[in-house]
Design a protein around this motif. Structure first.
Motif, PDB file in Angstrom:
ATOM      1  N   LEU A   1       0.649  -1.354  -0.276  1.00  0.00           N
ATOM      2  CA  LEU A   1       0.037  -0.336  -0.276  1.00  0.00           C
ATOM      3  C   LEU A   1       1.226   0.632   0.099  1.00  0.00           C
ATOM      4  O   LEU A   1       2.056   1.290   1.056  1.00  0.00           O
ATOM      5  CB  LEU A   1      -0.999  -0.053   1.323  1.00  0.00           C
ATOM      6  N   GLY A   2       0.574   2.321  -1.087  1.00  0.00           N
ATOM      7  CA  GLY A   2       1.455   3.497  -1.062  1.00  0.00           C
ATOM      8  C   GLY A   2       0.249   4.376  -1.490  1.00  0.00           C
ATOM      9  O   GLY A   2      -0.447   4.739  -2.210  1.00  0.00           O
ATOM     10  N   ILE A   3       0.256   5.364  -0.322  1.00  0.00           N
ATOM     11  CA  ILE A   3      -0.041   6.976  -0.280  1.00  0.00           C
ATOM     12  C   ILE A   3       0.663   7.884  -1.001  1.00  0.00           C
ATOM     13  O   ILE A   3       1.809   8.269   0.082  1.00  0.00           O
ATOM     14  CB  ILE A   3      -0.891   6.802   1.096  1.00  0.00           C
ATOM     15  N   ILE A   4       0.349   9.382  -1.541  1.00  0.00           N
ATOM     16  CA  ILE A   4       1.171  10.224  -2.355  1.00  0.00           C
ATOM     17  C   ILE A   4       0.137  11.127  -1.342  1.00  0.00           C
ATOM     18  O   ILE A   4      -0.779  11.095  -2.450  1.00  0.00           O
ATOM     19  CB  ILE A   4       2.124  10.072  -3.379  1.00  0.00           C
ATOM     20  N   VAL A   5       0.156  11.673  -1.216  1.00  0.00           N
ATOM     21  CA  VAL A   5      -0.165  13.738  -0.593  1.00  0.00           C
ATOM     22  C   VAL A   5       0.652  14.591  -1.247  1.00  0.00           C
ATOM     23  O   VAL A   5       2.091  14.931  -1.056  1.00  0.00           O
ATOM     24  CB  VAL A   5      -0.784  13.440   0.975  1.00  0.00           C
ATOM     25  N   SER A   6      -0.043  15.672  -1.927  1.00  0.00           N
ATOM     26  CA  SER A   6       1.047  17.361  -1.371  1.00  0.00           C
ATOM     27  C   SER A   6       0.200  18.138  -0.743  1.00  0.00           C
ATOM     28  O   SER A   6      -0.502  18.281  -0.402  1.00  0.00           O
ATOM     29  CB  SER A   6       0.724  17.403  -2.771  1.00  0.00           C
ATOM     30  N   VAL A   7       1.837  18.320  -0.308  1.00  0.00           N
ATOM     31  CA  VAL A   7       1.012  19.801   0.783  1.00  0.00           C
ATOM     32  C   VAL A   7       0.493  21.656   0.718  1.00  0.00           C
ATOM     33  O   VAL A   7      -0.937  21.854   1.774  1.00  0.00           O
ATOM     34  CB  VAL A   7       2.372  20.148   1.470  1.00  0.00           C
ATOM     35  N   ASN A   8       0.127  21.549  -0.617  1.00  0.00           N
ATOM     36  CA  ASN A   8      -0.842  22.316  -1.267  1.00  0.00           C
ATOM     37  C   ASN A   8      -2.211  22.038  -1.691  1.00  0.00           C
ATOM     38  O   ASN A   8      -2.578  22.574  -2.573  1.00  0.00           O
ATOM     39  CB  ASN A   8      -0.131  23.231  -2.214  1.00  0.00           C
TER      40      ASN A   8
ATOM     41  N   HIS B   1      12.281  26.579  -7.745  1.00  0.00           N
ATOM     42  CA  HIS B   1      14.594  27.054  -8.019  1.00  0.00           C
ATOM     43  C   HIS B   1      14.410  26.988  -8.879  1.00  0.00           C
ATOM     44  O   HIS B   1      14.992  27.654  -9.979  1.00  0.00           O
ATOM     45  CB  HIS B   1      14.786  25.772  -7.199  1.00  0.00           C
ATOM     46  N   GLY B   2      14.175  26.085 -10.313  1.00  0.00           N
ATOM     47  CA  GLY B   2      14.141  26.310 -11.665  1.00  0.00           C
ATOM     48  C   GLY B   2      12.224  26.886 -12.338  1.00  0.00           C
ATOM     49  O   GLY B   2      11.623  27.147 -11.739  1.00  0.00           O
ATOM     50  N   ALA B   3      12.577  26.612 -14.087  1.00  0.00           N
ATOM     51  CA  ALA B   3      11.341  26.957 -14.323  1.00  0.00           C
ATOM     52  C   ALA B   3      11.340  25.831 -15.628  1.00  0.00           C
ATOM     53  O   ALA B   3      12.320  25.337 -15.811  1.00  0.00           O
ATOM     54  CB  ALA B   3      11.556  28.503 -15.135  1.00  0.00           C
ATOM     55  N   PRO B   4      10.218  25.548 -15.410  1.00  0.00           N
ATOM     56  CA  PRO B   4       8.697  24.966 -14.547  1.00  0.00           C
ATOM     57  C   PRO B   4       8.709  24.913 -13.695  1.00  0.00           C
ATOM     58  O   PRO B   4       9.346  23.677 -13.217  1.00  0.00           O
ATOM     59  CB  PRO B   4       7.729  25.374 -15.749  1.00  0.00           C
ATOM     60  N   ALA B   5       7.958  25.648 -12.574  1.00  0.00           N
ATOM     61  CA  ALA B   5       8.308  25.876 -11.568  1.00  0.00           C
ATOM     62  C   ALA B   5       7.106  24.367 -10.650  1.00  0.00           C
ATOM     63  O   ALA B   5       6.264  24.227 -11.107  1.00  0.00           O
ATOM     64  CB  ALA B   5       7.365  26.754 -10.673  1.00  0.00           C
ATOM     65  N   LEU B   6       7.298  23.513  -9.983  1.00  0.00           N
ATOM     66  CA  LEU B   6       6.949  22.173  -9.644  1.00  0.00           C
ATOM     67  C   LEU B   6       5.870  22.782  -8.745  1.00  0.00           C
ATOM     68  O   LEU B   6       6.282  23.115  -7.154  1.00  0.00           O
ATOM     69  CB  LEU B   6       7.952  21.478  -8.687  1.00  0.00           C
ATOM     70  N   THR B   7       4.673  22.428  -8.803  1.00  0.00           N
ATOM     71  CA  THR B   7       3.726  22.487  -7.983  1.00  0.00           C
ATOM     72  C   THR B   7       3.381  21.271  -6.959  1.00  0.00           C
ATOM     73  O   THR B   7       4.151  20.174  -7.085  1.00  0.00           O
ATOM     74  CB  THR B   7       2.476  23.167  -8.484  1.00  0.00           C
ATOM     75  N   ALA B   8       2.403  22.016  -5.800  1.00  0.00           N
ATOM     76  CA  ALA B   8       1.965  20.367  -4.717  1.00  0.00           C
ATOM     77  C   ALA B   8       0.489  20.142  -4.584  1.00  0.00           C
ATOM     78  O   ALA B   8       0.784  20.445  -3.895  1.00  0.00           O
ATOM     79  CB  ALA B   8       2.703  20.425  -3.577  1.00  0.00           C
ATOM     80  N   GLY B   9       0.172  20.739  -5.767  1.00  0.00           N
ATOM     81  CA  GLY B   9      -1.778  20.300  -5.302  1.00  0.00           C
ATOM     82  C   GLY B   9      -1.928  19.553  -5.677  1.00  0.00           C
ATOM     83  O   GLY B   9      -1.707  18.076  -5.985  1.00  0.00           O
ATOM     84  N   HIS B  10      -3.245  19.390  -5.707  1.00  0.00           N
ATOM     85  CA  HIS B  10      -4.197  17.531  -5.936  1.00  0.00           C
ATOM     86  C   HIS B  10      -4.044  17.202  -7.596  1.00  0.00           C
ATOM     87  O   HIS B  10      -3.989  16.304  -7.010  1.00  0.00           O
ATOM     88  CB  HIS B  10      -5.659  18.656  -6.383  1.00  0.00           C
TER      89      HIS B  10
END
Length: 347
Positions: free
Chosen positions: A204-211, A243-252
């Motif tokens: 079982l693996g679960i990945i969530v994002s802070v934003n 840090h770079g472009a495009p930026a890495l987001t942490a949304g849904h």
């Protein structure tokens, strides 16, 4: 025209010498091999549509060459993200590795049916797909002893529900499941009170994002905390990185990765949103793709098992920007300790 207010300049003998603006580093490329990598064994994908009804499905099978039999990945989309092209790059990645992908529709549209029908519709779609693959000529035969599941958003809730109830639902035991930003919002039809019945041998693996401001982290954490029978589980938390472009987001919707060649013909608001926000980037290669690949490799071949458990720096690693700067790592929890790897860069 260069913005002189943001640029350093010198006047020398009456000539303005402008320093060039710093080029921003590019994001990590897909690894050449290993979990999440591009070492593919099949050159093509066969795509067939059996999704006219809400309990229908789309099928994706490896080709060039066509195997006789293949492992199966069941992929449950997020609420409204019915069209498989929204996750098409990930689907293509899985199929070119030699896996069949079953993509249950489970929804007719954004309004019908109600959420209490989502799990039954998905189950019927999986059963119908396995039967078709097993009985009809011209299809790759499914290895039902090598069945895995992945689900995003509401699809994550459906995946967790099925993993906890596969016997009563008449499905093979999933060897591994990956939940990506799982959650249901106000529609509770796919939720269980506890996930303690997930089989001890299921990874079982679960990945969530802070934003993630759509469903948050609540369901992901609850599944991790209640699925106590399986020692093979991890919870990961992804962070943004500018840090770079495009930026890495942490949304849904970080696991959105478009492939227009896998268009299922469903054009709705979810597709339009995906066309605006989807990116194929480090979150895919070093997050979702890597971890599902590792879980499958461990279950099927005994490879990458420490990574598949979420253990060590390799699990947290998210690649490097083109200037060598590491992408903000994941934060990872595993049963052996409170935090297996604290994903924070040194200042």
């Amino acid at each position: 025209m260069m913005n002189i207010w943001s640029s350093t300049f010198l006047l020398l003998c009456g000539v303005a010498l402008l320093s060039p603006e710093r080029e921003q580093p590019a994001g990590p490329e897909q690894p050449a091999f290993g979990p999440g990598g591009a070492d593919y064994t099949h050159a093509a994908v066969t795509f067939s549509d059996h999704a006219r009804r809400a309990d229908g499905f789309w099928l994706f099978e490896p080709a060039s060459p066509v195997p006789q039999q293949a492992p199966v990945v069941v992929f449950h989309h997020g609420y409204g993200a019915i069209n498989p092209m929204i996750y098409g790059a990930w689907i293509r990645h899985l199929v070119r590795q030699g896996n069949i992908v079953i993509y249950p529709r489970y929804q007719k549209n954004l309004f019908s049916p109600g959420s209490k029908h989502f799990v039954p519709n998905a189950v019927k779609g999986i059963q119908s797909a396995l039967r078709l693959l097993s009985e009809e000529a011209g299809h790759v035969r499914p290895d039902t002893n090598a069945l895995f599941m992945a689900g995003h958003s509401y699809g994550g809730a459906i995946t967790a529900n099925i993993a906890a109830r596969y016997t009563e639902l008449g499905l093979p035991r999933p060897q591994g499941v990956l939940l990506c930003a799982p959650g249901t919002g106000p529609l509770k039809g796919g939720l269980l009170e506890s996930y303690h019945t997930i089989d001890p041998q299921t990874r079982l693996g679960i990945i969530v994002s802070v934003n993630d401001y759509v469903v948050g982290e609540e369901l992901g954490r609850m599944v991790y905390q209640t699925a106590t029978q399986t020692p093979f589980r991890f919870l990961m938390r992804q962070f943004p990185d500018e840090h770079g472009a495009p930026a890495l987001t942490a949304g849904h919707n970080e696991c959105y990765a478009l492939d227009a060649d896998l268009d299922g013909g469903v054009n709705n608001l979810s597709l339009k949103r995906a066309e605006r926000v989807a990116q194929e980037n480090a979150s895919d290669y070093f997050g979702y793709w890597k971890m599902l690949d590792a879980m499958m490799a461990c279950s099927l071949r005994g490879e990458h098992c420490e990574l598949a458990k979420g253990c060590g720096a390799e699990a947290a690693y998210m690649g490097q920007w083109s200037d060598g700067h590491p992408v903000q790592p994941m934060e990872v929890w595993v049963p052996e300790d409170t935090v297996a790897w604290q994903g924070a860069l040194n200042p």
